[in-house]
Design a protein around this motif. Sequence first.
Motif, PDB file in Angstrom:
ATOM      1  N   VAL A   1       0.844  -1.203   0.000  1.00 44.93           N
ATOM      2  CA  VAL A   1       0.000   0.000   0.000  1.00 44.93           C
ATOM      3  C   VAL A   1       0.876   1.249   0.000  1.00 44.93           C
ATOM      4  N   ILE A   2       0.541   2.182  -0.878  1.00 49.05           N
ATOM      5  CA  ILE A   2       1.140   3.523  -0.822  1.00 49.05           C
ATOM      6  C   ILE A   2       0.007   4.515  -0.561  1.00 49.05           C
ATOM      7  N   VAL A   3       0.226   5.415   0.397  1.00 50.99           N
ATOM      8  CA  VAL A   3      -0.736   6.484   0.660  1.00 50.99           C
ATOM      9  C   VAL A   3      -0.102   7.804   0.243  1.00 50.99           C
ATOM     10  N   VAL A   4      -0.820   8.550  -0.607  1.00 44.13           N
ATOM     11  CA  VAL A   4      -0.294   9.830  -1.074  1.00 44.13           C
ATOM     12  C   VAL A   4      -1.132  10.953  -0.460  1.00 44.13           C
ATOM     13  N   GLU A   5      -0.459  11.977   0.041  1.00 43.43           N
ATOM     14  CA  GLU A   5      -1.145  13.058   0.746  1.00 43.43           C
ATOM     15  C   GLU A   5      -0.580  14.399   0.281  1.00 43.43           C
ATOM     16  N   ARG A   6      -1.461  15.373   0.033  1.00 49.20           N
ATOM     17  CA  ARG A   6      -0.951  16.667  -0.453  1.00 49.20           C
ATOM     18  C   ARG A   6      -0.383  17.541   0.668  1.00 49.20           C
ATOM     19  N   ASN A   7      -0.789  17.256   1.907  1.00 48.25           N
ATOM     20  CA  ASN A   7      -0.286  18.019   3.042  1.00 48.25           C
ATOM     21  C   ASN A   7       0.988  17.385   3.612  1.00 48.25           C
ATOM     22  N   PRO A   8       1.680  18.103   4.503  1.00 45.97           N
ATOM     23  CA  PRO A   8       2.937  17.557   5.025  1.00 45.97           C
ATOM     24  C   PRO A   8       2.764  16.465   6.077  1.00 45.97           C
ATOM     25  N   ASP A   9       1.521  16.206   6.498  1.00 47.98           N
ATOM     26  CA  ASP A   9       1.352  15.182   7.526  1.00 47.98           C
ATOM     27  C   ASP A   9       0.035  14.426   7.346  1.00 47.98           C
ATOM     28  N   ALA A  10      -0.096  13.336   8.090  1.00 48.38           N
ATOM     29  CA  ALA A  10      -1.299  12.520   8.009  1.00 48.38           C
ATOM     30  C   ALA A  10      -2.368  13.071   8.947  1.00 48.38           C
ATOM     31  N   GLY A  11      -3.621  12.786   8.633  1.00 48.08           N
ATOM     32  CA  GLY A  11      -4.697  13.173   9.546  1.00 48.08           C
ATOM     33  C   GLY A  11      -5.674  14.152   8.937  1.00 48.08           C
ATOM     34  N   GLY A  12      -5.255  14.827   7.869  1.00 45.70           N
ATOM     35  CA  GLY A  12      -6.169  15.761   7.217  1.00 45.70           C
ATOM     36  C   GLY A  12      -6.633  16.829   8.184  1.00 45.70           C
ATOM     37  N   ILE A  13      -7.915  17.116   8.140  1.00 44.67           N
ATOM     38  CA  ILE A  13      -8.467  18.230   8.898  1.00 44.67           C
ATOM     39  C   ILE A  13      -8.514  17.925  10.398  1.00 44.67           C
ATOM     40  N   LEU A  14      -8.337  16.629  10.774  1.00 39.66           N
ATOM     41  CA  LEU A  14      -8.298  16.279  12.205  1.00 39.66           C
ATOM     42  C   LEU A  14      -7.241  17.083  12.948  1.00 39.66           C
ATOM     43  N   ASN A  15      -6.154  17.400  12.243  1.00 44.98           N
ATOM     44  CA  ASN A  15      -5.026  18.057  12.914  1.00 44.98           C
ATOM     45  C   ASN A  15      -5.355  19.433  13.453  1.00 44.98           C
ATOM     46  N   GLN A  16      -6.356  20.080  12.880  1.00 44.55           N
ATOM     47  CA  GLN A  16      -6.706  21.397  13.420  1.00 44.55           C
ATOM     48  C   GLN A  16      -7.889  21.322  14.376  1.00 44.55           C
ATOM     49  N   CYS A  17      -8.469  20.116  14.550  1.00 45.34           N
ATOM     50  CA  CYS A  17      -9.623  19.937  15.444  1.00 45.34           C
ATOM     51  C   CYS A  17      -9.104  19.538  16.817  1.00 45.34           C
ATOM     52  N   ILE A  18      -8.629  20.542  17.578  1.00 43.39           N
ATOM     53  CA  ILE A  18      -7.939  20.213  18.831  1.00 43.39           C
ATOM     54  C   ILE A  18      -8.909  19.928  19.978  1.00 43.39           C
ATOM     55  N   HIS A  19     -10.220  19.993  19.693  1.00 43.08           N
ATOM     56  CA  HIS A  19     -11.198  19.671  20.725  1.00 43.08           C
ATOM     57  C   HIS A  19     -11.339  18.153  20.866  1.00 43.08           C
ATOM     58  N   ASN A  20     -12.063  17.736  21.910  1.00 43.61           N
ATOM     59  CA  ASN A  20     -12.223  16.299  22.142  1.00 43.61           C
ATOM     60  C   ASN A  20     -13.533  15.796  21.533  1.00 43.61           C
ATOM     61  N   GLY A  21     -13.798  14.529  21.721  1.00 45.90           N
ATOM     62  CA  GLY A  21     -15.048  13.959  21.220  1.00 45.90           C
ATOM     63  C   GLY A  21     -14.839  13.024  20.044  1.00 45.90           C
ATOM     64  N   PHE A  22     -13.601  12.709  19.724  1.00 51.29           N
ATOM     65  CA  PHE A  22     -13.315  11.816  18.602  1.00 51.29           C
ATOM     66  C   PHE A  22     -13.002  10.412  19.115  1.00 51.29           C
ATOM     67  N   GLY A  23     -13.463   9.409  18.406  1.00 53.86           N
ATOM     68  CA  GLY A  23     -13.015   8.043  18.679  1.00 53.86           C
ATOM     69  C   GLY A  23     -13.869   7.246  19.639  1.00 53.86           C
ATOM     70  N   LEU A  24     -15.001   7.793  20.097  1.00 53.80           N
ATOM     71  CA  LEU A  24     -15.835   7.064  21.066  1.00 53.80           C
ATOM     72  C   LEU A  24     -16.314   5.729  20.513  1.00 53.80           C
ATOM     73  N   HIS A  25     -16.590   5.677  19.198  1.00 53.51           N
ATOM     74  CA  HIS A  25     -17.020   4.414  18.603  1.00 53.51           C
ATOM     75  C   HIS A  25     -15.815   3.565  18.207  1.00 53.51           C
ATOM     76  N   TYR A  26     -14.910   4.171  17.476  1.00 59.71           N
ATOM     77  CA  TYR A  26     -13.848   3.401  16.833  1.00 59.71           C
ATOM     78  C   TYR A  26     -12.811   2.913  17.829  1.00 59.71           C
ATOM     79  N   PHE A  27     -12.393   3.803  18.721  1.00 61.10           N
ATOM     80  CA  PHE A  27     -11.373   3.409  19.706  1.00 61.10           C
ATOM     81  C   PHE A  27     -11.982   3.126  21.080  1.00 61.10           C
ATOM     82  N   LYS A  28     -13.279   3.367  21.210  1.00 58.65           N
ATOM     83  CA  LYS A  28     -13.965   3.238  22.514  1.00 58.65           C
ATOM     84  C   LYS A  28     -13.294   4.114  23.572  1.00 58.65           C
ATOM     85  N   LYS A  29     -12.722   5.212  23.110  1.00 57.46           N
ATOM     86  CA  LYS A  29     -12.033   6.155  24.001  1.00 57.46           C
ATOM     87  C   LYS A  29     -12.258   7.535  23.419  1.00 57.46           C
ATOM     88  N   GLU A  30     -12.112   8.534  24.252  1.00 51.58           N
ATOM     89  CA  GLU A  30     -12.286   9.890  23.738  1.00 51.58           C
ATOM     90  C   GLU A  30     -10.938  10.537  23.457  1.00 51.58           C
TER      91      GLU A  30
END
Lengths: 415, 480
Positions: free
Chosen positions: A31-60
């Motif tokens: 697998v190769i992943v190509v990204e136009r920005n300098p890092d992974a995560g896309g817009i998540l990187n600027q969303c510094i608030h909490n509330g992510f991952g409750l379903h997927y990681f079962k953690k906040e």
Amino acid sequence: MNRLETDILVIGAGAAGMGAAICAANSGVSVIVVERNPDAGGILNQCIHNGFGLHYFKKEFTGPEFAYQLYSKTKESGIQFLFNHFLLQLDLKNKTAIFASEEGIKLIACKALIYTAGARERPFGSLLIPGDRVSGIFTAGVAQRLTNIENRLPGTKALILGSGDIGLIMARRLTLEGVEVVAVCERMPYPGGLARNIDQCLKDFGIPLLLSTTVTEVRGDGRLREVITSSLDENYNIIEGTQRSWSVDTLVLSVGLVPSTTPIMDYFSIDSKSRGVIVDNCMRTDKDWIFSAGNCVIIYDLVDYVTYQGEMAGRSAVNYIKNGNNPARYPIKKGNGVGVINCSYYVENSDLELYIRVNKPKEKAKLVVRSDNTIIYEGKPSAFIPSEMVRVKIKAEKIDDSFKKSSLVTEIIDL
Amino acid sequence: MRICIIGGGIVGTLIARQLGRFDIEVMLIEKEYDAGLGVSKANSAIIHAGYDDEPGTYRARFCSKGNMLYDELARQLDIEVVRVGSHVLAFNNEQRNVLNKLYQQGLNNNIRNLRILERDEILDMEPNINPDVVASLYAPSAGITEPWQICIAATENAAANGVEFHFNEEVIDIDAQGNKIRRVITDKHEYQVDYVINAAGLYADRIANMAKDVAIPIHPRIGEYILLNKFTTADLIHSIIFPTPSKMGKGILVIPTVDKGILLGPTSSDLNYRLKDLRATSSEGLEQIVENAKKLIPGIDIKETVKTFAGCRPETSQKDFYLGASRKIYGFFNVAGMRSPGLTAAPAIAQWTCEELQKTYNLKFNLKKDYNPYRKKIFHYYNNISLEDYDKEIQRYPEAGRFVCVCNKITEKEVIEAIKRGATTLDAIKFRTRAMFGECQGGFCTHKILQILSRELGFPLEKIVYNNAKSYVVDGKVRK
């Protein structure tokens, strides 16, 4: 020019792209992943608030934490990342994508492609709001980027138009950084964001939410100085005499996201209205070797859902490479009450995972999936609001063959 | 001898370029940060064919000539001029009669290749035109361009030939003691000059007042526009679509842009002279555009709007340009009242101004030996270079492989080049490169361009503005 080969090429290293890459790499393909920005995560990187991952990681987690967690998983799987690479074109015949970066031009040949490019914000200009052309009007994402990453304040006193989640998050964020947020206006008679965000971002900070209210004029000389809002009737017409003037230097817009599909609109089908990539429940596009997932398909509420759908695209791409199958697929139609739905087609003999957004609030209703008159799925009676997507999983064995003669229909039935 | 041009719009910059051919001292003063930010920025961007200018007017004299000069201008300045042609549509016999009159007037104005087309032929050419159309006046020589690019290109070329440019400097007085031009006084300096060319657009009356010349009868007329997303509407039309003109003017048009978008407008309302700084759109205006544009092209989807804007043009009571040497103040030369078709006429007026100055003031300009009429535009990589050559270019200039604007695919190299050529604001970058001009309107790239401007110019982010001094973008740091 540099040439690379891979089994699976993923375009976009946000949650959907990383989900797809992890899932695919764990099945033993390259697998190769190509990204136009300098890092992974896309817009998540600027969303510094909490509330992510409750379903997927079962953690906040916060956005950057969620991105980091996913990215760490990719490190265990031998996925190659190419950052700062920009898609120039696709060569469908040779299954090759061409990228530019500061290293030069790169041609990447693949067996399957997964397009996970996310979404963009609707700009101010598209709202046809009259008034002066001034600085100080930001989409919420730009205001968020400036505040959280560039360390710059967008202004000193702000009004927010649109109660989508990012608008609510920015109301709180700006307040915490000392910007006075005078109100959040929403043109619909109900809020556009999650209920928990109304509580945590507005109520806790005493920021008024004005429903059935929109911005009807912006004024200023160079910089924004005044915003005029008006109340709307049930047909969204302005009610005369309800004009209200707000003296603010900043207007933040949370007025919707549009799937980022322009770069690929000549290569595979997109929905002309929503502009999302048209996919089946295996996340396959109308090209058998191209898959797509995440906000470039439909706009999701939660990054967890985006990640799940990315994983589905990854699994399907591996399945395509290993088995080369191209099973028949049948349309899924939007019936009464359904506003947005992922996906547009059902692949026979597969489990069906649906994400549905109702087109208006329902106090008591149920979700039904049927083919002609055979009911395949019937949800429990509950309340529905457009801001909260419904996720439904239906096992393949529950879906009998009757839909092949017509189609699958999803609808919301009032009770 | 020194000539001072006041105003860096389309006529000012083209006159500067024209005078730059000669061995004379020429300067241009513009109050904005950049060329072309006034009337030249926000208009229909049309190179008119010239059939609708009544005989005997300056308009008729300069429009068709200016139209013809655009091919050479485009070649020399490396700007885009596309002869897309125009249709004036008639939906009934009364309107058809108007077309016939325009056709005759066009013949009198020596407009080439004009034709009256019937319904079937029109719909073959433009299938999205309202099928109720009965006839059109087709003018293949009509074209489109980007007026601000012309101003920028003319500025660069004139500067390369020795014309001195002063941006962000406002003329506050003109010394015309003894009814003769002596000095131009700005908010920054004083200049001894012999001739003043008043190309100050909407403010030409103010400049004439300063010089104690007779009053110029201009007032602002505002026009609102709607720009549609090029990615989703590009195939709708290929030529300029006019309604039949009325007493109110040319009406609301549907115009392809050289960037492949679709522009709708303009509205047309006369404003009090005090409102010349107004650039606001109105809900009535925008509604009027939608309603009228749909009469021409019913398939227009207004949800595809990316931007709305308004521009003011200087209208005169004679509905004509206000040109020539002042009879009162020696050395004061007006190139004012550049209403429609001012953009089209500008190259011809620039040539004429140059000749007229020599005739009126008994001057003889000698050609510079090393005059260079050519200027190259900023090279845009995407889709304009083979992959092999692009790869080589990136090996030399890595910034050519860094993409800044994702909608219009603009690289950092292009942005840096714009800054090298004088861009200091976000709009200056936008008008030179088309970054921030796409469907996300800067959503993904504004922060990157702020950073590049800050780095290249050595300004803090807080000092960077959209277009004028008041239009700051960010208001200080979140944390020290």
